[in-house]
Write a protein that holds these residues in place. Structure first.
Motif, PDB file in Angstrom:
ATOM      1  N   GLN A 277       0.814  -1.216   0.000  1.00 40.25           N
ATOM      2  CA  GLN A 277       0.000   0.000   0.000  1.00 40.25           C
ATOM      3  C   GLN A 277       0.845   1.262   0.000  1.00 40.25           C
ATOM      4  O   GLN A 277       0.425   2.278  -0.555  1.00 40.25           O
ATOM      5  N   SER A 278       2.027   1.215   0.594  1.00 44.68           N
ATOM      6  CA  SER A 278       2.801   2.463   0.649  1.00 44.68           C
ATOM      7  C   SER A 278       3.451   2.778  -0.701  1.00 44.68           C
ATOM      8  O   SER A 278       3.693   3.935  -1.006  1.00 44.68           O
ATOM      9  N   VAL A 279       3.734   1.743  -1.510  1.00 44.53           N
ATOM     10  CA  VAL A 279       4.237   1.994  -2.876  1.00 44.53           C
ATOM     11  C   VAL A 279       3.395   1.154  -3.851  1.00 44.53           C
ATOM     12  O   VAL A 279       3.861   0.147  -4.383  1.00 44.53           O
ATOM     13  N   PRO A 280       2.119   1.551  -4.083  1.00 44.89           N
ATOM     14  CA  PRO A 280       1.242   0.744  -4.936  1.00 44.89           C
ATOM     15  C   PRO A 280       1.733   0.697  -6.390  1.00 44.89           C
ATOM     16  O   PRO A 280       1.454  -0.255  -7.110  1.00 44.89           O
ATOM     17  N   ASN A 281       2.471   1.704  -6.831  1.00 45.15           N
ATOM     18  CA  ASN A 281       3.074   1.675  -8.172  1.00 45.15           C
ATOM     19  C   ASN A 281       4.312   2.553  -8.145  1.00 45.15           C
ATOM     20  O   ASN A 281       4.544   3.289  -7.182  1.00 45.15           O
ATOM     21  N   VAL A 282       5.126   2.462  -9.212  1.00 44.24           N
ATOM     22  CA  VAL A 282       6.439   3.127  -9.167  1.00 44.24           C
ATOM     23  C   VAL A 282       6.341   4.652  -9.113  1.00 44.24           C
ATOM     24  O   VAL A 282       7.269   5.312  -8.666  1.00 44.24           O
ATOM     25  N   LEU A 283       5.196   5.188  -9.544  1.00 44.41           N
ATOM     26  CA  LEU A 283       5.062   6.645  -9.498  1.00 44.41           C
ATOM     27  C   LEU A 283       4.948   7.157  -8.070  1.00 44.41           C
ATOM     28  O   LEU A 283       5.195   8.322  -7.796  1.00 44.41           O
ATOM     29  N   LYS A 284       4.576   6.248  -7.157  1.00 48.66           N
ATOM     30  CA  LYS A 284       4.422   6.635  -5.746  1.00 48.66           C
ATOM     31  C   LYS A 284       5.711   6.400  -4.968  1.00 48.66           C
ATOM     32  O   LYS A 284       5.726   6.549  -3.749  1.00 48.66           O
ATOM     33  N   GLY A 285       6.754   5.940  -5.659  1.00 43.99           N
ATOM     34  CA  GLY A 285       7.960   5.558  -4.930  1.00 43.99           C
ATOM     35  C   GLY A 285       9.144   6.453  -5.233  1.00 43.99           C
ATOM     36  O   GLY A 285       9.040   7.455  -5.936  1.00 43.99           O
ATOM     37  N   ASN A 286      10.289   6.051  -4.691  1.00 47.28           N
ATOM     38  CA  ASN A 286      11.522   6.808  -4.854  1.00 47.28           C
ATOM     39  C   ASN A 286      12.678   5.830  -5.051  1.00 47.28           C
ATOM     40  O   ASN A 286      13.037   5.098  -4.130  1.00 47.28           O
ATOM     41  N   ILE A 287      13.243   5.827  -6.271  1.00 53.61           N
ATOM     42  CA  ILE A 287      14.317   4.883  -6.593  1.00 53.61           C
ATOM     43  C   ILE A 287      15.521   5.065  -5.668  1.00 53.61           C
ATOM     44  O   ILE A 287      16.240   4.105  -5.372  1.00 53.61           O
ATOM     45  N   LEU A 288      15.744   6.273  -5.190  1.00 53.55           N
ATOM     46  CA  LEU A 288      16.937   6.487  -4.348  1.00 53.55           C
ATOM     47  C   LEU A 288      16.846   5.722  -3.030  1.00 53.55           C
ATOM     48  O   LEU A 288      17.874   5.340  -2.456  1.00 53.55           O
ATOM     49  N   ASP A 289      15.629   5.440  -2.561  1.00 49.94           N
ATOM     50  CA  ASP A 289      15.478   4.639  -1.336  1.00 49.94           C
ATOM     51  C   ASP A 289      15.977   3.207  -1.535  1.00 49.94           C
ATOM     52  O   ASP A 289      16.195   2.480  -0.566  1.00 49.94           O
ATOM     53  N   HIS A 290      16.152   2.800  -2.801  1.00 52.10           N
ATOM     54  CA  HIS A 290      16.658   1.457  -3.085  1.00 52.10           C
ATOM     55  C   HIS A 290      18.065   1.247  -2.513  1.00 52.10           C
ATOM     56  O   HIS A 290      18.423   0.150  -2.093  1.00 52.10           O
ATOM     57  N   LEU A 291      18.854   2.314  -2.546  1.00 53.24           N
ATOM     58  CA  LEU A 291      20.241   2.206  -2.084  1.00 53.24           C
ATOM     59  C   LEU A 291      20.341   2.243  -0.560  1.00 53.24           C
ATOM     60  O   LEU A 291      21.371   1.949   0.011  1.00 53.24           O
ATOM     61  N   GLY A 292      19.261   2.604   0.105  1.00 51.28           N
ATOM     62  CA  GLY A 292      19.236   2.681   1.559  1.00 51.28           C
ATOM     63  C   GLY A 292      18.946   4.099   2.007  1.00 51.28           C
ATOM     64  O   GLY A 292      18.346   4.865   1.248  1.00 51.28           O
ATOM     65  N   PRO A 293      19.392   4.470   3.196  1.00 52.18           N
ATOM     66  CA  PRO A 293      20.125   3.603   4.102  1.00 52.18           C
ATOM     67  C   PRO A 293      19.231   2.546   4.773  1.00 52.18           C
ATOM     68  O   PRO A 293      18.109   2.842   5.142  1.00 52.18           O
ATOM     69  N   TYR A 294      19.772   1.332   4.855  1.00 52.03           N
ATOM     70  CA  TYR A 294      19.122   0.240   5.570  1.00 52.03           C
ATOM     71  C   TYR A 294      19.657   0.278   7.007  1.00 52.03           C
ATOM     72  O   TYR A 294      20.732  -0.265   7.266  1.00 52.03           O
ATOM     73  N   VAL A 295      18.935   0.979   7.870  1.00 58.47           N
ATOM     74  CA  VAL A 295      19.383   1.227   9.241  1.00 58.47           C
ATOM     75  C   VAL A 295      20.829   1.758   9.241  1.00 58.47           C
ATOM     76  O   VAL A 295      21.745   1.140   9.778  1.00 58.47           O
ATOM     77  N   GLY A 296      20.994   2.877   8.579  1.00 59.36           N
ATOM     78  CA  GLY A 296      22.285   3.563   8.608  1.00 59.36           C
ATOM     79  C   GLY A 296      23.304   3.080   7.591  1.00 59.36           C
ATOM     80  O   GLY A 296      24.373   3.667   7.475  1.00 59.36           O
ATOM     81  N   LEU A 297      22.988   2.007   6.843  1.00 60.02           N
ATOM     82  CA  LEU A 297      23.968   1.442   5.916  1.00 60.02           C
ATOM     83  C   LEU A 297      23.425   1.470   4.488  1.00 60.02           C
ATOM     84  O   LEU A 297      22.417   0.831   4.193  1.00 60.02           O
ATOM     85  N   SER A 298      24.100   2.212   3.615  1.00 60.25           N
ATOM     86  CA  SER A 298      23.691   2.237   2.206  1.00 60.25           C
ATOM     87  C   SER A 298      24.401   1.120   1.455  1.00 60.25           C
ATOM     88  O   SER A 298      25.497   0.707   1.820  1.00 60.25           O
ATOM     89  N   ILE A 299      23.752   0.621   0.404  1.00 57.37           N
ATOM     90  CA  ILE A 299      24.292  -0.528  -0.333  1.00 57.37           C
ATOM     91  C   ILE A 299      24.512  -0.147  -1.791  1.00 57.37           C
ATOM     92  O   ILE A 299      23.600   0.359  -2.449  1.00 57.37           O
ATOM     93  N   GLY A 300      25.714  -0.394  -2.304  1.00 56.39           N
ATOM     94  CA  GLY A 300      26.024  -0.117  -3.702  1.00 56.39           C
ATOM     95  C   GLY A 300      27.520   0.062  -3.874  1.00 56.39           C
ATOM     96  O   GLY A 300      28.259   0.201  -2.889  1.00 56.39           O
ATOM     97  N   THR A 301      27.961   0.049  -5.139  1.00 52.11           N
ATOM     98  CA  THR A 301      29.386   0.125  -5.443  1.00 52.11           C
ATOM     99  C   THR A 301      30.071   1.329  -4.772  1.00 52.11           C
ATOM    100  O   THR A 301      31.170   1.190  -4.235  1.00 52.11           O
ATOM    101  N   ILE A 302      29.389   2.470  -4.801  1.00 51.11           N
ATOM    102  CA  ILE A 302      30.041   3.681  -4.281  1.00 51.11           C
ATOM    103  C   ILE A 302      30.152   3.683  -2.758  1.00 51.11           C
ATOM    104  O   ILE A 302      30.811   4.524  -2.184  1.00 51.11           O
ATOM    105  N   PHE A 303      29.480   2.722  -2.115  1.00 53.98           N
ATOM    106  CA  PHE A 303      29.529   2.686  -0.644  1.00 53.98           C
ATOM    107  C   PHE A 303      30.572   1.718  -0.109  1.00 53.98           C
ATOM    108  O   PHE A 303      30.669   1.514   1.096  1.00 53.98           O
ATOM    109  N   CYS A 304      31.353   1.082  -1.006  1.00 52.41           N
ATOM    110  CA  CYS A 304      32.439   0.228  -0.527  1.00 52.41           C
ATOM    111  C   CYS A 304      33.677   1.097  -0.343  1.00 52.41           C
ATOM    112  O   CYS A 304      34.459   1.283  -1.276  1.00 52.41           O
ATOM    113  N   VAL A 305      33.814   1.653   0.841  1.00 47.72           N
ATOM    114  CA  VAL A 305      34.960   2.549   1.101  1.00 47.72           C
ATOM    115  C   VAL A 305      35.700   2.103   2.356  1.00 47.72           C
ATOM    116  O   VAL A 305      35.154   1.398   3.169  1.00 47.72           O
TER     117      VAL A 305
END
Ligand SMILES: *[C@@H]1O[C@H](CO)[C@@H](O)[C@H](O)[C@H]1NC(C)=O
Ligand SMILES: *[C@@H]1O[C@H](CO)[C@@H](O)[C@H](O)[C@H]1NC(C)=O
Ligand SMILES: *[C@@H]1O[C@H](CO)[C@@H](O)[C@H](O)[C@H]1NC(C)=O
Length: 305
Positions: A277-305
């Motif tokens: 219900q909170s993201v019934p379709n992609v227009l209601k969502g935000n692609i940037l939330d895909h990278l996180g943060p997942y409880v303070g930790l972002s996931i993706g190539t640029i976050f391997c530091v």
């Protein structure tokens, strides 16, 4: 990078905006995760993040802060190139006496991975790899093919580590496409490892993988699944239910830093705070939330530091 994100966003709109009702759902209780439940996710998030690190840094477990957060972890098989085959590793986690398999996901930087994601037809699983699974169980071709590339090599390494470490526990993790590969691996391990092997899967920002028969099979075979969705991420909303796709159980929805709820039913619709219900379709969502943060930790190539 923003151009790729935009291209992904546009492509995904066509896949899910007309989402139709799913064939079934299970109404079960929605519960808030305790602070301990939330902080217990952290090492799994770190293991999922690590698969985005260059393979040279995974050798010897020298990937900076991510590797330092899991001292004693021993990677024993590292592979993939991040382009045609997602990076993956298998290793032993002494703290939990478990064998870990982690798969890299779709980083927007890796265009080839994105194309794999949007290849949209479904087929039965390969009967050699998944003996006994009904041909009514259908899985997205891109996920199925990507899984098959590394399946046997990973299984052989898991078997060898189970023997050498005297462990009967296997943990599968992954983010994005890597989450889909982790769920497929969980089923593959369940079918091909001795009965009594304990299998745990923790996935992040996972798209729908297959049809309702697939989701039901996962519900039955993989009770220990946590499918973590961050805020308004659109990836768990695709491919759309109107294409016949369904999610298994196990959703954990991160609402804001420090707040998460468990939405146990498949594509749970009983609570407006769950993904359906909170993201019934992609227009209601935000692609940037895909990278996180997942409880303070972002996931993706640029976050391997
Ligand atoms: C199924 O997997 C086996 C083992 O990897 C492979 O030899 C075979 O070609 C696959 N079959 C199909 C139809 O892809
Ligand atoms: C392996 O672990 C089991 C318990 O999981 C234990 O009973 C057994 O003694 C162990 N074997 C070895 C060789 O350490
Ligand atoms: C998801 O929510 C929609 C309403 O937005 C509802 O029609 C649908 O049945 C829900 N799906 C499931 C699986 O509960």
């Amino acid at each position: 990078m923003l151009a790729f994100i935009f291209a992904l966003f546009v492509a995904l709109q066509f896949l899910s905006v007309f989402a139709a009702p799913a064939p079934y759902f299970k109404a079960r209780d929605i519960t808030a995760l305790s602070n301990t439940d939330i902080s217990d996710l952290s090492p799994f998030t770190q293991l999922a993040r690590a698969s985005y690190c260059p393979t040279a840094k995974l050798q010897g477990w020298k990937c900076g802060k991510i590797c330092d957060s899991l001292p004693g972890f021993e990677p024993t098989l590292i592979g993939g190139d991040g382009i045609t085959t997602q990076i993956y590793f298998v290793g032993y986690w002494p703290d939990q006496n478990t064998i870990v398999v982690s798969h890299e996901g779709t980083d927007p930087i890796h265009l080839a991975s994105i194309l794999t994601d949007i290849k949209i037809t479904m087929h039965p699983l390969n009967a050699t790899l998944f003996p006994g699974v009904s041909s009514a169980v259908l899985v997205h071709d891109g996920f199925k093919d990507q899984h098959a590339i590394t399946a046997q090599q990973i299984l052989a390494e898991v078997q060898s580590l189970m023997a050498s470490k005297n462990s009967t526990s296997v943990t599968l993790v992954g983010h994005s496409l890597g989450g889909a590969l982790a769920v497929l691996d969980a089923l593959y391990m369940n079918i091909n490892l001795p009965a009594g092997t304990s299998i745990k899967a923790v996935t992040y920002g996972t798209p729908r993988i297959g049809n309702a028969a697939f989701a039901q099979l996962i519900d039955e075979k993989i009770p220990d699944l946590r499918r973590i969705n961050n805020k308004f991420d659109i990836i768990p909303t695709v491919p759309g239910r109107f294409l016949g796709y369904a999610h298994p159980h196990g959703e954990v929805h991160l609402l804001s830093t420090g707040t998460a709820i468990s939405c146990p039913g498949s594509d749970d619709s009983t609570d407006s705070r769950c993904q359906n219900q909170s993201v019934p379709n992609v227009l209601k969502g935000n692609i940037l939330d895909h990278l996180g943060p997942y409880v303070g930790l972002s996931i993706g190539t640029i976050f391997c530091v």
